[in-house]
Design a protein around this motif. Structure first.
Motif, PDB file in Angstrom:
ATOM      1  N   GLY A 136      -8.703   6.841  -8.239  1.00 16.77           N
ATOM      2  CA  GLY A 136     -10.015   6.745  -8.862  1.00 16.77           C
ATOM      3  C   GLY A 136     -10.075   7.518 -10.168  1.00 16.77           C
ATOM      4  N   ALA A 137     -11.285   7.539 -10.734  1.00 19.11           N
ATOM      5  CA  ALA A 137     -11.477   8.189 -12.031  1.00 19.11           C
ATOM      6  C   ALA A 137     -11.283   9.685 -11.953  1.00 19.11           C
ATOM      7  CB  ALA A 137     -12.870   7.848 -12.564  1.00 19.11           C
ATOM      8  N   ARG A 138     -11.621  10.315 -10.838  1.00 18.71           N
ATOM      9  CA  ARG A 138     -11.533  11.766 -10.698  1.00 18.71           C
ATOM     10  C   ARG A 138     -10.232  12.230 -10.022  1.00 18.71           C
ATOM     11  NH1 ARG A 138     -17.704  13.346  -8.753  1.00 18.71           N
ATOM     12  NH2 ARG A 138     -18.785  12.420 -10.558  1.00 18.71           N
ATOM     13  N   GLY A 139      -9.265  11.347  -9.931  1.00 14.33           N
ATOM     14  CA  GLY A 139      -7.983  11.720  -9.348  1.00 14.33           C
ATOM     15  C   GLY A 139      -7.887  11.513  -7.861  1.00 14.33           C
ATOM     16  N   ARG A 140      -9.004  11.151  -7.229  1.00 12.77           N
ATOM     17  CA  ARG A 140      -8.969  10.903  -5.796  1.00 12.77           C
ATOM     18  C   ARG A 140      -8.277   9.578  -5.527  1.00 12.77           C
ATOM     19  NH1 ARG A 140     -14.191  10.443  -1.695  1.00 12.77           N
ATOM     20  NH2 ARG A 140     -12.953  10.133   0.224  1.00 12.77           N
ATOM     21  N   CYS A 141      -7.497   9.540  -4.423  1.00 10.30           N
ATOM     22  CA  CYS A 141      -6.760   8.331  -4.085  1.00 10.30           C
ATOM     23  C   CYS A 141      -7.283   7.807  -2.747  1.00 10.30           C
ATOM     24  CB  CYS A 141      -5.260   8.618  -3.994  1.00 10.30           C
ATOM     25  SG  CYS A 141      -4.212   7.153  -4.141  1.00 10.30           S
ATOM     26  N   SER A 142      -7.949   6.652  -2.786  1.00 15.83           N
ATOM     27  CA  SER A 142      -8.551   6.059  -1.592  1.00 15.83           C
ATOM     28  C   SER A 142      -7.545   5.172  -0.883  1.00 15.83           C
ATOM     29  CB  SER A 142      -9.783   5.237  -1.970  1.00 15.83           C
ATOM     30  OG  SER A 142     -10.726   6.061  -2.637  1.00 15.83           O
ATOM     31  N   THR A 143      -7.311   5.471   0.389  1.00 17.05           N
ATOM     32  CA  THR A 143      -6.327   4.704   1.159  1.00 17.05           C
ATOM     33  C   THR A 143      -6.819   3.279   1.380  1.00 17.05           C
ATOM     34  OG1 THR A 143      -5.599   6.702   2.304  1.00 17.05           O
ATOM     35  CG2 THR A 143      -5.048   4.600   3.318  1.00 17.05           C
ATOM     36  N   LEU A 144      -5.923   2.319   1.094  1.00 15.92           N
ATOM     37  CA  LEU A 144      -6.220   0.907   1.310  1.00 15.92           C
ATOM     38  C   LEU A 144      -5.529   0.376   2.562  1.00 15.92           C
ATOM     39  CD1 LEU A 144      -5.903  -0.364  -2.373  1.00 15.92           C
ATOM     40  CD2 LEU A 144      -7.983   0.302  -1.147  1.00 15.92           C
ATOM     41  N   ILE A 145      -4.345   0.914   2.839  1.00 17.73           N
ATOM     42  CA  ILE A 145      -3.591   0.479   4.016  1.00 17.73           C
ATOM     43  C   ILE A 145      -2.587   1.568   4.364  1.00 17.73           C
ATOM     44  CG2 ILE A 145      -1.844  -0.739   2.646  1.00 17.73           C
ATOM     45  CD1 ILE A 145      -1.797  -2.864   4.875  1.00 17.73           C
ATOM     46  N   SER A 146      -2.323   1.751   5.686  1.00 21.69           N
ATOM     47  CA  SER A 146      -1.374   2.776   6.119  1.00 21.69           C
ATOM     48  C   SER A 146      -0.546   2.264   7.282  1.00 21.69           C
ATOM     49  CB  SER A 146      -2.109   4.057   6.522  1.00 21.69           C
ATOM     50  OG  SER A 146      -2.754   3.882   7.768  1.00 21.69           O
ATOM     51  N   SER A 147       0.536   3.010   7.591  1.00 16.21           N
ATOM     52  CA  SER A 147       1.433   2.628   8.681  1.00 16.21           C
ATOM     53  C   SER A 147       0.811   2.877  10.044  1.00 16.21           C
ATOM     54  CB  SER A 147       2.753   3.403   8.568  1.00 16.21           C
ATOM     55  OG  SER A 147       2.509   4.800   8.624  1.00 16.21           O
ATOM     56  N   GLU A 148      -0.326   3.575  10.098  1.00 11.19           N
ATOM     57  CA  GLU A 148      -1.000   3.841  11.368  1.00 11.19           C
ATOM     58  C   GLU A 148      -1.987   2.743  11.751  1.00 11.19           C
ATOM     59  OE1 GLU A 148      -2.691   7.683  10.797  1.00 11.19           O
ATOM     60  OE2 GLU A 148      -0.792   8.730  11.161  1.00 11.19           O
ATOM     61  N   GLY A 149      -2.018   1.681  10.947  1.00 11.48           N
ATOM     62  CA  GLY A 149      -2.847   0.523  11.297  1.00 11.48           C
ATOM     63  C   GLY A 149      -4.133   0.387  10.507  1.00 11.48           C
ATOM     64  N   TYR A 150      -4.443   1.334   9.645  1.00 11.69           N
ATOM     65  CA  TYR A 150      -5.692   1.254   8.883  1.00 11.69           C
ATOM     66  C   TYR A 150      -5.564   0.240   7.748  1.00 11.69           C
ATOM     67  CZ  TYR A 150      -9.411   2.475   5.638  1.00 11.69           C
ATOM     68  OH  TYR A 150     -10.485   2.409   4.795  1.00 11.69           O
ATOM     69  N   VAL A 151      -6.621  -0.608   7.575  1.00  2.12           N
ATOM     70  CA  VAL A 151      -6.705  -1.568   6.479  1.00  2.12           C
ATOM     71  C   VAL A 151      -8.139  -1.545   5.952  1.00  2.12           C
ATOM     72  CG1 VAL A 151      -6.464  -3.977   5.767  1.00  2.12           C
ATOM     73  CG2 VAL A 151      -4.932  -3.039   7.526  1.00  2.12           C
ATOM     74  N   SER A 152      -8.290  -1.378   4.635  1.00  2.00           N
ATOM     75  CA  SER A 152      -9.630  -1.342   4.031  1.00  2.00           C
ATOM     76  C   SER A 152     -10.238  -2.744   4.007  1.00  2.00           C
ATOM     77  CB  SER A 152      -9.551  -0.775   2.611  1.00  2.00           C
ATOM     78  OG  SER A 152      -8.838  -1.668   1.771  1.00  2.00           O
ATOM     79  N   LYS A 153     -11.539  -2.813   3.732  1.00  2.00           N
ATOM     80  CA  LYS A 153     -12.228  -4.111   3.694  1.00  2.00           C
ATOM     81  C   LYS A 153     -11.681  -5.004   2.590  1.00  2.00           C
ATOM     82  CE  LYS A 153     -16.594  -2.476   5.669  1.00  2.00           C
ATOM     83  NZ  LYS A 153     -18.062  -2.332   5.456  1.00  2.00           N
ATOM     84  N   ASP A 154     -11.327  -4.397   1.448  1.00  2.00           N
ATOM     85  CA  ASP A 154     -10.821  -5.203   0.332  1.00  2.00           C
ATOM     86  C   ASP A 154      -9.489  -5.870   0.648  1.00  2.00           C
ATOM     87  OD1 ASP A 154     -13.023  -4.483  -1.135  1.00  2.00           O
ATOM     88  OD2 ASP A 154     -12.009  -2.854  -2.202  1.00  2.00           O
ATOM     89  N   TYR A 155      -8.772  -5.307   1.618  1.00  2.00           N
ATOM     90  CA  TYR A 155      -7.429  -5.820   1.914  1.00  2.00           C
ATOM     91  C   TYR A 155      -7.365  -6.580   3.238  1.00  2.00           C
ATOM     92  CZ  TYR A 155      -4.778  -3.609  -1.877  1.00  2.00           C
ATOM     93  OH  TYR A 155      -4.260  -3.282  -3.111  1.00  2.00           O
ATOM     94  N   GLY A 157      15.097   3.588   5.211  1.00  2.00           N
ATOM     95  CA  GLY A 157      14.289   4.538   4.464  1.00  2.00           C
ATOM     96  C   GLY A 157      13.366   3.875   3.460  1.00  2.00           C
ATOM     97  N   THR A 158      12.736   2.766   3.830  1.00  2.00           N
ATOM     98  CA  THR A 158      11.829   2.056   2.925  1.00  2.00           C
ATOM     99  C   THR A 158      10.575   1.625   3.674  1.00  2.00           C
ATOM    100  OG1 THR A 158      12.836  -0.112   3.385  1.00  2.00           O
ATOM    101  CG2 THR A 158      13.754   1.170   1.562  1.00  2.00           C
ATOM    102  N   PHE A 159       9.498   1.395   2.932  1.00  2.00           N
ATOM    103  CA  PHE A 159       8.325   0.701   3.471  1.00  2.00           C
ATOM    104  C   PHE A 159       7.793  -0.226   2.370  1.00  2.00           C
ATOM    105  CE2 PHE A 159       6.791   4.632   1.676  1.00  2.00           C
ATOM    106  CZ  PHE A 159       5.570   4.346   1.075  1.00  2.00           C
ATOM    107  N   VAL A 160       7.240  -1.355   2.817  1.00  2.00           N
ATOM    108  CA  VAL A 160       6.890  -2.438   1.898  1.00  2.00           C
ATOM    109  C   VAL A 160       5.425  -2.813   2.082  1.00  2.00           C
ATOM    110  CG1 VAL A 160       7.385  -4.818   1.205  1.00  2.00           C
ATOM    111  CG2 VAL A 160       9.254  -3.304   1.946  1.00  2.00           C
ATOM    112  N   MET A 161       4.721  -2.965   0.947  1.00  2.00           N
ATOM    113  CA  MET A 161       3.342  -3.474   0.942  1.00  2.00           C
ATOM    114  C   MET A 161       3.349  -4.898   0.418  1.00  2.00           C
ATOM    115  SD  MET A 161       3.417  -0.079   0.795  1.00  2.00           S
ATOM    116  CE  MET A 161       3.904   0.113  -0.920  1.00  2.00           C
ATOM    117  N   ASN A 162       2.863  -5.824   1.215  1.00  2.00           N
ATOM    118  CA  ASN A 162       2.719  -7.219   0.797  1.00  2.00           C
ATOM    119  C   ASN A 162       1.237  -7.510   0.562  1.00  2.00           C
ATOM    120  OD1 ASN A 162       5.532  -8.109   1.077  1.00  2.00           O
ATOM    121  ND2 ASN A 162       5.221  -7.765   3.270  1.00  2.00           N
ATOM    122  N   ILE A 163       0.912  -7.927  -0.673  1.00  2.00           N
ATOM    123  CA  ILE A 163      -0.482  -8.195  -1.047  1.00  2.00           C
ATOM    124  C   ILE A 163      -0.546  -9.615  -1.596  1.00  2.00           C
ATOM    125  CG2 ILE A 163      -2.454  -7.405  -2.402  1.00  2.00           C
ATOM    126  CD1 ILE A 163      -0.965  -4.719  -2.735  1.00  2.00           C
TER     127      ILE A 163
END
Length: 760
Positions: free
Chosen positions: A59-78, A91-97
């Motif tokens: 974000g504008a103030r340096g905060r980073c809002s989680t959109l998706i994680s390996s623990e199962g969380y997914v934001s509404k936008d995604y 030793g890799t992880f992949v985000m498919n959008i």
């Protein structure tokens, strides 16, 4: 021009920070409606494999809002269009959008742990407008160095009229090409106009080797008057998609380049961008190689213009931007297709340190330790030699479950040492031609491949053993191997070489070696005994040292088995001077006869029987061998025999003197009580057979010249004979003179013996 080209490339590929162990693409670009796959790398430690992985938007103030994680969380936008997959083994992880929109453009982070405090890497995502007709303008996209075709429609009334295409520059439109054959100098050899026939109301313009400055608005025109047909085309030159390569320190990486079938017969290259001025060629198909990569790079051509470049034994300074491409000169050139690679070298590696250089001497040996992924114990292990050809090649020399290359038989072996993540390659009988680069590799994880350089230096092999040995069927063979004092605490072994390795054999420690003058007490001789030799015993044998699983030096001995000669000894021993080229195993036959015979003369008989101190073997006598000892025995014989004769003569002389002495002392005149002997010649009267007047023990004793019986026999002539009336020497004086004469004769004969057997 080239400087401007590389400056533009660096603008497209900004410098990537290597401080964080998390690594990913710094820039990702795509178009609306399409999808992207973003891969991020992390050190494959046990903790990192189970740590939370995330993808967040800054974000504008340096905060980073989680959109998706390996623990199962997914934001509404995604929801419904994104997922995150962890690959702990690599030793890799992949985000498919998918279903990208222009609103997805922005700054993101991929990382481990907590979004605000975890390890992360910055990623910029740019979503551009999709190709197509927008407000009467057809949008074309093309990658840098590739090809684009712009189609220009027209009406039938203009089918026979002039066709052309120009590029808008400010308020004017600069002609690029037309149907008369004109081509702008800026597009020379890159532009071609094609009219597809009168039946099709369209002409096309091909632009090859797309350059960055080719981007812009183009105008197609058919006809020159007011009724001319015009159409607009917007060409967008896409930034080259930068591939990511994540390598471990001391590991390996592979660049897979796909330039298309149209570049199949063009020279290929891989270059590295070091500064803003040039991209230095690392390797190309014309034979150029960067010295920094000598011995650790391979170029592998494939079909349809594809090729791969493999780099092993990675260093920290190898990290950076690489370009692979095709050009007739084998060097990067503006407008020619390239593929960009960003290499990251992880210093938190699991690959253990290993020697990059090993040194050996001519005739000696080296032992190379190769690391492999411990989880791949059953994988095939290989060892190959790097050759400096146009692209480099590495022909296989030995593998864990296969034969050894013909010219390396008897001198090369691979020991797997299962379970500890390493295997050892031993090469002995070194020559100057063995110097070079060698690779350790398996058929499993290619990241664990490594390189070692072998250098041949001046010196002598540490271990001493005969190079060639002859054995006879049915006999017993003994081969000695001499170890210097520096290997005193090491484990010593003998083994028999084969294509499958070197099988350990029983051996015997025979104590200190006489082959080393500096440390006789701690040097050792270890022998190999082959009982009842058979034809299967022929072949190569190694003796060597090891410390735990770490192998040291070795020396090779070749045993040739011959048919047994009738009447030969049953035991064959090899104890000649170490390192001789050829050794006859029966060289100690004469020495064995001497040891087993009852006297020194057994040696003389052996020499006479064979006519050769070495037992008639025909092998050259070595000073340290039994054959050489035969010559020494002959000289000893020539010295001892005359000396023995002298001693025998002396013994006879002493016996005669003693007899005369006894005869004289017995001449006692009982009538006159006169005696010719002095009682002081004896310790006491008991030595003469009389009793002590002082009351000593009445036991009689033997004299020093004999017992009582012997004394009695010498008194048989008790009657005195007539003697001349003259002064006589006493018996003691005569004995002293006789003994003195004997000593003089003995000394003279000994001196004559030292001058040589003939004089004696």
């Amino acid at each position: 021009m080239s400087r401007l080209f590389f400056a533009c490339l660096l603008a497209l590929f900004p410098v990537v920070s290597m401080k964080s162990p998390i690594f990913g693409p710094q820039e990702v670009s795509s178009v609306e409606g399409s999808s992207v796959s973003i891969k991020c790398y992390y050190p494959a430690t046990s903790v990192n494999r189970h740590t939370r992985k995330y993808w967040c938007r800054q974000g504008a103030r340096g905060r980073c809002s989680t959109l998706i994680s390996s623990e199962g969380y997914v934001s509404k936008d995604y929801e419904g269009r994104a997922n995150l997959t962890n690959f702990p083994e690599s030793g890799t992880f992949v985000m498919n959008i998918s279903h990208l929109t222009r609103n997805d453009s922005g700054l993101y982070k991929c990382g481990l742990g907590i979004s605000s405090r975890g390890l992360s890497f910055d990623v910029s995502l740019e979503v551009s407008q999709a190709p197509g007709q927008i407000d009467g303008v057809h949008v074309y996209t093309a990658e840098l160095g590739r090809k684009v075709t712009i189609n220009c429609p027209f009406r039938a009334v203009n089918s026979e009229k002039k066709k052309s295409m120009c590029k808008k520059t400010g308020q004017s439109c600069v002609l690029v090409t037309d149907s008369t054959g004109y081509v702008s100098p800026s597009y020379s050899n890159r532009v071609h106009l094609t009219i597809q026939g009168t039946s099709k109301l369209v002409f096309s313009v091909d632009i090859n080797h797309i350059q960055l400055n080719d981007a812009g608005m183009y105008v197609c025109q058919a006809g020159d008057d007011d009724n001319a047909d015009k159409s607009n085309a917007d060409l967008q030159v896409l930034k080259p998609k930068r591939e990511l390569i994540y390598g471990d320190l001391r590991g390996s990486v592979t660049f897979d380049c796909a330039l298309g079938p149209e570049k199949a017969n063009v020279a290929k290259f891989l270059c590295r961008v070091k500064n803003e001025e040039a991209c230095s060629v690392v390797i190309n198909t014309l034979g150029t190689k960067d010295q920094d990569f000598e011995g650790r790079i391979l170029f592998t051509p494939k079909d349809n213009g594809f090729f791969s470049v493999h780099i092993t034994s990675l260093r920290k300074e190898d990290a950076g931007l690489y370009l692979c491409g095709a050009n007739h000169d084998g060097e990067p050139k503006e407008g020619w297709p390239t593929q960009a690679w960003q290499l990251f070298v992880n210093e938190e590696t699991m690959i253990p340190p290993s020697q990059s250089v090993v040194k050996g001497v001519v005739g000696g040996s080296v032992a190379v330790s190769c690391a492999y992924n411990p989880k791949e114990t059953d994988s095939l292990k290989y060892w190959c030699r790097w050759e400096e050809t146009q692209g480099g090649r590495c022909p296989q020399l030995v593998q864990s479950k296969g034969p050894v290359k013909e010219q390396y038989k008897g001198r090369l072996a691979l020991d797997e040492e299962p379970g500890n993540g390493t295997y050892t390659v031993i090469l002995n009988q070194l020559t100057a031609q063995d110097a070079g680069f060698y690779w350790c590799l398996t058929d499993g994880d290619t990241r664990w491949r490594s390189m070692v350089e072998l250098k041949i230096v001046e010196g002598e092999p540490s271990l001493k053993a005969p190079k060639n040995v002859k054995a006879r069927l049915g006999e017993t063979l003994n081969i000695s191997c001499h170890f210097p004092c520096k290997f005193y605490s090491y484990e010593k072994y003998w083994c028999k070489w084969s294509n499958e390795g070197c099988r350990t054999l029983p051996s015997q420690d025979e104590g200190p070696s006489q082959a080393f003058v500096n440390c006789n007490q701690k040097s050792q001789v270890v022998s190999l005994n082959l009982n009842s030799v058979t034809s299967e015993d022929e072949g190569w044998y190694w003796c060597g040292v090891k410390e735990g699983h770490k192998y040291g030096e070795t020396v090779a001995v070749y045993v040739a088995v011959e048919k047994r000669v009738k009447g030969s000894q049953d035991t064959s021993q090899v104890n000649a001077a170490p390192g001789e080229e050829a050794i006859e195993p029966r060289a100690r036959e004469t020495e064995n006869k001497v040891i087993q015979g009852p006297s020194l003369f057994a040696e003389e008989r052996a020499v006479k029987d064979t006519g050769d101190p070495a037992g008639g073997s025909g092998a050259p006598a070595d000073p340290g061998s039994s054959a050489g000892q035969g010559g020494s025995s002959k000289a000893l014989f020539s010295t001892l025999v005359p000396l023995a004769l002298v001693l025998a003569a002396g013994a006879v002389a002493i016996a005669v003197v003693r007899a005369r002495h006894r005869k004289n002392v017995d001449r006692i005149s009982i009538r006159s009580y006169r005696t010719d002997i002095s009682m002081s010649d004896f310790e006491n009267s008991r030595d003469f057979g009389a009793h002590d007047n002082m009351g000593a023990s009445p036991d009689t004793q033997e004299t020093t010249l004999g017992g009582k019986d012997e004394f009695a026999t010498t008194t048989e002539d008790a009657v005195e004979k007539e003697e001349p009336r003259k002064a006589k020497r006493s018996s003691k004086e005569e004995a002293d003179m006789a003994f003195t004469t004997f000593l003089l004769q003995t000394n003279n004969m000994a001196a004559a013996t030292q001058n040589g057997p003939r004089e004696a």
